[in-house]
Design a protein around this motif. Structure first.
Motif, PDB file in Angstrom:
ATOM      1  N   ARG A  95      -9.371   8.668   4.523  1.00 37.51           N
ATOM      2  CA  ARG A  95      -8.139   7.861   4.561  1.00 37.51           C
ATOM      3  C   ARG A  95      -6.888   8.696   4.363  1.00 37.51           C
ATOM      4  O   ARG A  95      -5.776   8.168   4.422  1.00 37.51           O
ATOM      5  CB  ARG A  95      -8.205   6.756   3.493  1.00 37.51           C
ATOM      6  CG  ARG A  95      -9.264   5.722   3.726  1.00 37.51           C
ATOM      7  CD  ARG A  95      -9.085   4.526   2.776  1.00 37.51           C
ATOM      8  NE  ARG A  95      -9.426   4.862   1.401  1.00 37.51           N
ATOM      9  CZ  ARG A  95      -8.606   4.674   0.365  1.00 37.51           C
ATOM     10  NH1 ARG A  95      -7.390   4.213   0.550  1.00 37.51           N
ATOM     11  NH2 ARG A  95      -8.994   4.982  -0.864  1.00 37.51           N
ATOM     12  N   PRO A 143       0.807  -1.227   0.000  1.00 36.25           N
ATOM     13  CA  PRO A 143       0.000   0.000   0.000  1.00 36.25           C
ATOM     14  C   PRO A 143       0.836   1.272   0.000  1.00 36.25           C
ATOM     15  O   PRO A 143       0.480   2.257  -0.659  1.00 36.25           O
ATOM     16  CB  PRO A 143      -0.826  -0.128   1.295  1.00 36.25           C
ATOM     17  CG  PRO A 143      -0.883  -1.594   1.561  1.00 36.25           C
ATOM     18  CD  PRO A 143       0.438  -2.133   1.107  1.00 36.25           C
ATOM     19  N   SER A 147       0.780   5.124  -2.070  1.00 36.66           N
ATOM     20  CA  SER A 147       0.170   6.140  -1.211  1.00 36.66           C
ATOM     21  C   SER A 147       0.388   7.569  -1.709  1.00 36.66           C
ATOM     22  O   SER A 147      -0.444   8.446  -1.491  1.00 36.66           O
ATOM     23  CB  SER A 147       0.706   6.007   0.219  1.00 36.66           C
ATOM     24  OG  SER A 147       2.104   6.243   0.248  1.00 36.66           O
ATOM     25  N   GLN A 152      -3.428   2.470   1.129  1.00 39.36           N
ATOM     26  CA  GLN A 152      -4.161   2.360   2.389  1.00 39.36           C
ATOM     27  C   GLN A 152      -4.380   3.731   3.018  1.00 39.36           C
ATOM     28  O   GLN A 152      -5.494   4.051   3.451  1.00 39.36           O
ATOM     29  CB  GLN A 152      -3.398   1.451   3.349  1.00 39.36           C
ATOM     30  CG  GLN A 152      -4.144   1.148   4.644  1.00 39.36           C
ATOM     31  CD  GLN A 152      -3.404   0.155   5.502  1.00 39.36           C
ATOM     32  OE1 GLN A 152      -2.311  -0.308   5.153  1.00 39.36           O
ATOM     33  NE2 GLN A 152      -3.972  -0.203   6.637  1.00 39.36           N
ATOM     34  N   LYS A 153      -3.298   4.539   3.082  1.00 41.40           N
ATOM     35  CA  LYS A 153      -3.382   5.885   3.642  1.00 41.40           C
ATOM     36  C   LYS A 153      -2.778   6.859   2.635  1.00 41.40           C
ATOM     37  O   LYS A 153      -1.582   7.138   2.663  1.00 41.40           O
ATOM     38  CB  LYS A 153      -2.638   5.967   4.976  1.00 41.40           C
ATOM     39  CG  LYS A 153      -3.236   5.085   6.067  1.00 41.40           C
ATOM     40  CD  LYS A 153      -2.430   5.192   7.352  1.00 41.40           C
ATOM     41  CE  LYS A 153      -3.014   4.320   8.442  1.00 41.40           C
ATOM     42  NZ  LYS A 153      -2.209   4.388   9.700  1.00 41.40           N
TER      43      LYS A 153
END
Length: 531
Positions: free
Chosen positions: A214, A151, A155, A184-185
């Protein structure tokens, strides 16, 4: 694709071929070389037929067919050789150490292929699918699986606009959707432009806003068209930790009175706000910040600092509505502050920073720094180790600061103006001359930075380093030279024999030029670095 090459040599004399008039057509001589070429002697009947439009006689047909059969046989041999070589190459590739790299190690390597944010912000004019991480998904099935499973590799979302931008250079929405699904973030870097078509900017930022719950970082250059959309993300930023807001130009902030969508971001600890033509209030949860960077009036800074008990790093850039300095009733106590930059030395009189380790100052003409620096260090009770100076650097002032604060072991000086006459004097002041008093013999690191319009005499710089290195019981262990101007000075330094000797003897020397140097010079004054 494997290509098979065949060549008829016209000048070889390896074997003489009999004239067809002396042959029945079956004894014509020819030979294949080790490279697969057919050699024929010049002047023979066969040679003439192959190099002209002359019709063959009946007696020539057997000779030509025989040679053709030999050629076919040789081609089959070449095919077999190619197949064997290809099979060998496949087996060698199967044994490649690259195939046995653990996924976690491969993942670490992949992260180092990501382009830096500052390069995307300043140089890129269009989206490029050949950039990492997209490129990594097209190398092999294994690499694709590893890349998609990381992830953090997906990002960083960097989107840049500029005037007259070709629509073909925009970030494709389908690829943006894919990237956000893998991240993910997300760390959003959105560089808007007031003079670029607002339609695509609004569309993309609205889509990014759907995923704001997020977001971990947001760095944005705002335009007037983007400001209203900020209300869409209010109360939807639970994970946001870092924030940087700048304005595209003065028209971008002309009708903006207040920005309050980040006031209740519960995880926000790092905030940078850069105003363009005037100060626009932006409400932040200052009480929870560990880093604060703002350009604005002193009363705004003061209000924020009073609430900043958790601040570890602060940049105080005083601009807009500078009023006469008010009386100091009691200094603002910042118990956790370790790194501080101020654009005006007068600000030091308003602060108490017992944990301060690093201080960066913009020196100005007539700023009375000698009379303000000592009392500040005394009232704070801090032990400064690193000092960074820029602006109007003057030899006497620098010497005074170093003498007053013997705890300083790391000094960096940034020259911004090509006309600064103090440059040779500063280097001379730091040079150690036998049988004369030495300035700051305790310095373990000395760094020099030059902004784009500035240059430096590299010979004087190396002479200064040499004098300190050769001094008995010297403390110097590291040095740096960063030139944002050009590579010219660095090329000269690389060829400098004195510097080569110092490096061989153990001096840790670091040099850079261009945008990378400019970025790192900014880090000396605690300007935010985004990776």
């Amino acid at each position: 694709m494997i290509e098979k090459h065949f060549h008829l040599a016209s000048t070889s004399t390896t074997i003489d071929t009999m004239d067809a008039s002396e042959s029945d057509g079956s004894s014509q001589a020819e030979e294949f070389t080790t490279s697969g070429n057919l050699t024929l002697a010049t002047g023979t009947r066969h040679h003439r037929l192959l190099n002209s439009n002359e019709a063959p006689l009946d007696s020539d047909i057997g000779m030509i067919k025989s040679t053709g059969l030999k050629i076919d046989a040789r081609v089959l041999d070449i095919d077999e050789e190619i197949a064997r070589s290809f099979a060998s190459a496949q087996n060698t590739a199967a044994l490649s150490p690259l195939r046995r790299i653990p996924p976690e190690v491969l993942a670490e390597i992949f992260t180092w292929t990501l382009p830096p944010v500052y390069a995307l912000a300043s140089a890129r004019k269009r989206f490029c699918s050949n950039d990492s991480p997209w490129l990594l998904t097209h190398i092999s099935r294994h690499w694709r699986a590893v890349a998609i499973a990381i992830p953090s590799l997906w990002s960083m979302v960097a989107i840049n606009y500029h005037p007259g931008m070709d629509p073909a250079g925009l970030y494709p929405m389908s690829m943006l959707e894919t990237q956000l699904s893998r991240a993910q973030k997300p760390k959003i870097h959105f560089f808007g432009h007031e003079k670029s078509n607002p339609g695509p900017q609004i569309e993309i930022f609205k889509y990014l806003g759907l995923h704001s719950s997020r977001w971990e970082e947001l760095s944005i250059i705002l335009t007037s068209a983007l400001v209203p959309i900020l209300s869409d993300i209010q109360h939807r930023l639970p994970l946001l930790r870092r924030l940087s807001i700048e304005w595209s130009d003065e028209t971008s902030q002309s009708d903006v009175d207040l920005i309050d969508c980040f006031e209740r971001a519960p995880s926000l600890v790092d905030a940078t706000v850069v105003n363009y033509s005037h100060f626009v209030p932006l409400l932040l949860p200052v009480h929870q910040l560990t880093r604060h960077d703002l350009n604005g009036p002193w009363d705004v800074h003061q209000s924020a600092l009073v609430l900043g008990a958790n601040l570890v790093e602060v940049r105080i850039c005083l601009e807009f509505d500078i009023e006469p300095w008010p009386h100091v009733d009691e200094p603002i106590h910042l118990p956790c502050l370790r790194r501080l930059y101020t654009s005006h030395v007068e600000i030091l009189g308003y602060l108490s920073t017992p944990a301060l380790d690093e201080l960066a100052l913009c020196m100005g003409e007539g700023d009375m720094i000698q009379s303000r620096f000592g009392p500040f260090v005394e009232q704070s009770g801090c032990s400064l180790r690193r000092l960074r100076l820029e602006g109007r650097v003057e030899t006497a002032k620098i010497a005074h600061l170093l003498k007053e604060t013997p705890s300083i072991v790391d000094l960096a000086i940034i020259f911004s103006s090509a006309s600064n006459a103090e440059k040779p004097a500063v280097l001379a002041m730091l040079t150690m001359i036998p049988d004369t008093p030495h300035v700051a013999p305790q310095l373990q690191s000395i760094s020099i930075g030059c902004r784009p319009s500035c240059s430096l005499d590299h010979m004087k710089f190396t002479e200064m380093l040499y004098s300190r290195w050769k001094e008995p019981r010297h403390a110097l262990g590291a040095a740096a030279f960063l030139s944002a101007n050009s590579q010219y000075a660095l090329e000269e330094l690389r060829e400098n024999e004195t510097l080569k000797d110092l490096k061989r003897e153990g001096l840790d020397f670091w040099m850079e030029y261009g945008p990378v140097a400019q970025k790192n010079i900014g880090l000396w004054t605690y300007y935010p670095g985004w990776d």
